[in-house]
Write an enzyme that holds these catalytic residues in place. Structure first.
Site, mmCIF file in Angstrom:
data_model
loop_
_atom_site.group_PDB
_atom_site.id
_atom_site.type_symbol
_atom_site.label_atom_id
_atom_site.label_comp_id
_atom_site.label_asym_id
_atom_site.label_seq_id
_atom_site.Cartn_x
_atom_site.Cartn_y
_atom_site.Cartn_z
ATOM 1 N N SER A 173 5.976 5.362 8.944
ATOM 2 C CA SER A 173 5.444 4.921 7.042
ATOM 3 C C SER A 173 6.014 5.329 6.080
ATOM 4 O O SER A 173 6.426 6.595 6.325
ATOM 5 C CB SER A 173 4.172 5.332 6.850
ATOM 6 O OG SER A 173 3.172 5.120 6.136
ATOM 7 N N PHE A 199 -1.816 7.940 5.131
ATOM 8 C CA PHE A 199 -2.565 8.609 6.051
ATOM 9 C C PHE A 199 -3.765 8.884 5.360
ATOM 10 O O PHE A 199 -4.703 10.442 5.711
ATOM 11 C CB PHE A 199 -1.797 9.439 7.038
ATOM 12 C CG PHE A 199 -1.108 9.488 7.634
ATOM 13 C CD1 PHE A 199 -0.847 7.557 7.634
ATOM 14 C CD2 PHE A 199 -0.048 9.750 8.120
ATOM 15 C CE1 PHE A 199 0.594 7.265 8.261
ATOM 16 C CE2 PHE A 199 0.848 9.089 8.785
ATOM 17 C CZ PHE A 199 1.549 8.278 9.267
ATOM 18 N N ASN A 213 6.150 -1.296 11.115
ATOM 19 C CA ASN A 213 5.524 -0.717 10.039
ATOM 20 C C ASN A 213 6.075 -1.528 8.944
ATOM 21 O O ASN A 213 6.743 -2.846 9.222
ATOM 22 C CB ASN A 213 5.756 0.835 10.110
ATOM 23 C CG ASN A 213 4.483 1.379 9.722
ATOM 24 O OD1 ASN A 213 3.849 1.433 8.468
ATOM 25 N ND2 ASN A 213 3.875 2.156 10.121
ATOM 26 N N ASN A 242 4.947 6.233 3.184
ATOM 27 C CA ASN A 242 4.003 7.078 2.168
ATOM 28 C C ASN A 242 3.549 8.340 2.355
ATOM 29 O O ASN A 242 2.704 8.314 1.715
ATOM 30 C CB ASN A 242 2.872 5.672 2.674
ATOM 31 C CG ASN A 242 2.854 4.192 2.506
ATOM 32 O OD1 ASN A 242 4.007 4.153 1.350
ATOM 33 N ND2 ASN A 242 2.042 3.581 2.748
ATOM 34 N N THR A 243 4.435 8.702 3.611
ATOM 35 C CA THR A 243 4.283 10.254 3.687
ATOM 36 C C THR A 243 5.764 10.840 3.857
ATOM 37 O O THR A 243 6.071 10.340 4.207
ATOM 38 C CB THR A 243 3.382 10.719 5.064
ATOM 39 O OG1 THR A 243 2.475 10.048 5.102
ATOM 40 C CG2 THR A 243 3.412 11.770 4.719
ATOM 41 N N LYS A 263 5.870 3.910 17.363
ATOM 42 C CA LYS A 263 5.600 2.989 16.227
ATOM 43 C C LYS A 263 7.480 3.433 14.787
ATOM 44 O O LYS A 263 7.371 4.244 14.555
ATOM 45 C CB LYS A 263 4.497 3.159 15.134
ATOM 46 C CG LYS A 263 4.286 1.833 14.303
ATOM 47 C CD LYS A 263 3.078 2.135 13.853
ATOM 48 C CE LYS A 263 2.652 0.512 12.959
ATOM 49 N NZ LYS A 263 1.370 0.642 12.599
ATOM 50 N N ASN A 319 0.274 -1.038 0.127
ATOM 51 C CA ASN A 319 -0.094 -0.065 -0.401
ATOM 52 C C ASN A 319 0.707 1.283 0.162
ATOM 53 O O ASN A 319 1.935 1.823 0.276
ATOM 54 C CB ASN A 319 -1.239 -0.115 0.969
ATOM 55 C CG ASN A 319 -0.112 0.690 2.477
ATOM 56 O OD1 ASN A 319 -0.098 2.368 2.544
ATOM 57 N ND2 ASN A 319 0.207 -0.571 3.093
#
Length: 324
Positions: free
Chosen positions: A166, A105, A232, A168-169, A203, A101
């Site tokens: 994450s 967020f 993560n 993805n940011t 995390k 993915n």
């Protein structure tokens, strides 16, 4: 038979809450009690819970409780509503039991999540709230986003999970670096511990070098962190995995990295581990995986990908295996 695996991943994701609601109607048993314990005045009837990213906006907690979760981590929640990253944001590889993915967020925002959580008359298990900055918030201002989320959601959260790992940011993982982490965590932990004090967990990524992992753990301990979620998703791509280079990989291919991070973290923490809540996540795909993480020293275990490939009955399957 797992009909959701016949659907494209995005369809299955979007329709998931509706299917979950239907399936949960067949569940009328209490939360299974196995390996129960109490930490920080929070009672965990069992140590197996829902990972962050499954119920991003706390819309389906009633259904997850029906399936027997021992606790639930909702989110990631951002201060302001934001959509997912553009383009394709998810995929799965059933052969390798892997998920991919690059959501970034997507969130209804803090206000909507606050009202969703408040609508539950009775929280059957502890609820952790995973918090993250909006993507247009600069890293030097990120602390303001995290403090805002703690203030807004404090009354509804049993604990907070600070998500800076994450992939993805853009630039988010830079906050795991020693100096940036200290600047972020110290005021965040202090704020969460004031007044109606709530525990804070950090995390971390499975992609950190041993040196960076040690630095992050030491900084977090110095700030008074209450625990860790390990780990993560990963940017690594084991042989045979054909997902794009960007975005996070989870599922079975993450297993070894997550296990290694748990083992290394416990070794680095040493005596500083006392009183800290250790949550293991990543590549937990079978009851045996759950029991292994607990035996390795984790207090709690979270699942995400196992719910896709095994179904929501996984929680009670693990409970039944534990009692055999």
């Amino acid at each position: 038979m797992k009909p959701w695996l016949l659907l494209p991943p995005q369809w299955a994701h979007d329709l998931g809450p509706f299917g979950l609601k239907l399936f949960s109607l067949t569940q009328n048993q209490p939360t299974p009690a196995w390996k129960s314990f109490t930490w920080n005045n929070l009672v965990f009837k069992n140590p197996l819970g829902l990972a962050g990213g499954v119920d991003k906006n706390a819309e389906s907690l009633k259904e997850w409780w029906a399936f027997g979760v021992g606790f639930a981590e909702i989110g990631t929640v951002t201060p302001r509503p934001q959509s997912a990253n553009p383009g394709k944001i998810m995929d799965r590889d059933s052969h390798h039991h892997a998920l991919w993915n690059k959501m970034g967020f997507p969130s209804f925002g803090a206000d909507e999540v606050f009202y969703n959580l408040r609508a539950y008359d009775y929280k059957q298990t502890p609820v952790f709230v995973n918090i993250g900055k909006n993507r247009d918030t600069a890293n030097e201002d990120a602390v303001d986003d995290y403090i805002y989320l703690i203030d807004r959601l404090r009354s509804q959260a049993d604990a907070f999970v600070v998500n800076i790992s994450s992939p993805n940011t853009k630039g988010l993982r830079d906050l795991q670096n020693k100096e940036a982490l200290a600047r972020l965590l110290e005021p965040v932990v202090q704020r969460s511990h004031k007044g109606d004090s709530k525990p804070v967990l950090l995390k971390l990524s499975p992609d950190m070098s041993d040196e960076n992992l040690e630095d992050a753990l030491e900084v977090a301990v110095k700030t008074g962190i209450d625990g860790f979620v390990l780990t993560n998703t990963t940017l690594s791509r084991p042989q045979g995995i054909q997902f794009p280079a960007e975005g996070g990989l989870s599922g079975a291919p993450l297993k070894d990295l997550s296990r290694q991070t748990l083992q290394k973290s416990l070794q680095i923490l040493g005596k500083n581990r006392a009183g800290k809540l250790i949550v293991s996540a990543g590549g937990v795909m079978s009851p045996e995986d759950v029991f292994e993480r607990l035996q390795m020293g984790a207090d709690l275990v979270e699942i995400y990908s196992a719910l896709i490939f095994e179904g929501p009955g996984f929680f009670r399957e693990v409970a039944s295996r534990y009692s055999r």
